[in-house]
Design an enzyme around this catalytic site. Structure first.
Site, short mmCIF file in Angstrom:
data_model
loop_
_atom_site.label_atom_id
_atom_site.label_comp_id
_atom_site.label_asym_id
_atom_site.label_seq_id
_atom_site.Cartn_x
_atom_site.Cartn_y
_atom_site.Cartn_z
N GLU A 1 37.53 41.07 40.97
CA GLU A 1 37.57 39.66 41.39
C GLU A 1 37.90 38.82 40.15
O GLU A 1 37.13 38.81 39.18
CB GLU A 1 36.19 39.28 41.96
CG GLU A 1 36.12 37.90 42.57
CD GLU A 1 34.72 37.62 43.16
OE1 GLU A 1 33.71 38.07 42.58
OE2 GLU A 1 34.65 36.94 44.20
N VAL A 2 39.03 38.17 40.20
CA VAL A 2 39.52 37.45 39.02
C VAL A 2 39.36 35.95 39.24
O VAL A 2 39.78 35.42 40.27
CB VAL A 2 41.00 37.81 38.77
CG1 VAL A 2 41.61 36.91 37.71
CG2 VAL A 2 41.13 39.28 38.36
#
Ligand SMILES: NC(=O)c1ccc[n+]([C@@H]2O[C@H](COP(=O)([O-])OP(=O)(O)OC[C@H]3O[C@@H](n4cnc5c(N)ncnc54)[C@H](O)[C@@H]3O)[C@@H](O)[C@H]2O)c1
Length: 280
Positions: A142-143
């Site tokens: 998850e960026v």
């Protein structure tokens, strides 16, 4: 988390330096990688020679400045405390090459707040790289971009995530708790409230979630696995940003104060042996 991220990167051919504060922490990290690789070999997912190569690709040390001197990517994975993360990422930013990606594996802190600790020119290279436990098995990365994160940093992080064979989800906004931590914290807090109300035992709450809701693991056993101290810090911080819906119940505070923080302590909602296996 840090040692498993290091292992994941090495399993995909990256040279890695795992840096921690002291030798005992490094020995724990090394032992954890060895145990995990043994499991991969036993399951036939990695050859003996491949496991040896992974071990060779990971170097261990306590000198952060020297360790990141030629790094292309830094992934800070220290305790979930803003001031500690800021200080560690600042030290890394000062010592790393001026092109180095400065990732933070925070589960819920503001990326912009962490980036505020690094020298001004480095803030555009700070980015949230949120891995899941254990990173060697969990497919999501998850960026999250901070307020000052450059587009190029986001693009390079996505490319890096793909080299690790992760699925990359890029969030449009920097909000504490991102997507996953907000949702998982809300679910786990509700399980804790149900436990505190005496409605069902920890085991039955977990069984109900697994069998009735198709959760691969019960939220409470997952809490033990991730560490209840980490979870308490996370919900305190989520409460500060999102309000009382994240207020930690007394049962959680009491368990953390008593040192019953989950698998790493041998005791949480369940009991664990020295090898981390559940005893009850
Ligand atoms: N545990 C999880 O399931 C999980 C999942 C996703 C993300 N995270 C995030 O990963 C980070 C680490 O979590 P964890 O569960 O591995 O915590 P942990 O307490 O098990 O490990 C933290 C490590 O950081 C080291 N450390 C502390 N201060 C340091 C410093 N100044 N320099 C270098 N090393 C230092 C500690 O010695 C320790 O080895 C946190 O930000 C957490 O929110 C955790």
């Amino acid at each position: 988390m840090g040692s498993s991220v290091a292992q994941l990167a090495a399993m995909h051919g990256h040279e890695v330096r795992n840096i921690d504060v002291d030798q005992p922490s490094l020995e724990r990290a090394r032992a954890s990688v060895d145990r995990s690789l043994e499991r991969f070999v036993r399951a036939g997912r990695v050859e003996e020679a491949g496991a040896e190569r992974v071990v060779e690709l990971i170097d261990y040390g306590c000198d952060l400045g020297a360790g990141v001197g030629d790094a292309e990517v830094v992934i800070e994975s220290v305790v979930e405390q803003l001031e500690v993360k800021r200080a560690v990422l600042r030290e890394a930013a000062l010592a790393a090459p001026s092109s180095c990606l400065l990732g933070t594996n925070t589960s819920q802190l503001s990326i912009t707040a962490i980036a505020a600790g690094v020298p001004e020119e480095a803030a555009e290279r700070v980015i949230g790289m949120h891995f899941f436990n254990p990173p060697v098995l969990m497919r999501l990365l998850e960026v999250t971009r901070g307020q000052l994160t450059a587009d190029d940093t986001v693009a390079r992080t996505e490319e890096f995530g793909l080299t690790l064979d992760r699925e990359v989800v890029i969030l449009a906004k920097d909000v504490p708790g991102f997507v996953t931590t907000r949702i998982s914290a809300a679910v786990r807090l509700e399980c804790l409230r149900i436990l505190e109300e005496g409605v069902a035992s920890a085991e039955d709450i977990d069984r109900a979630c697994k069998l009735g809701l198709n959760f691969p693991m019960g939220p409470l056993e997952l809490g033990d696995f991730n560490g209840l101290d980490t979870f308490l810090a996370a919900v305190e911080s989520l409460e500060a940003s999102h309000g009382s819906r994240y207020h930690p119940p007394a049962v959680l505070r009491n368990m953390v104060m008593a040192g019953q923080v989950g698998r790493k302590a041998g005791r949480g909602f369940y009991r664990y042996g020295d090898d981390g296996r559940r005893l009850d």
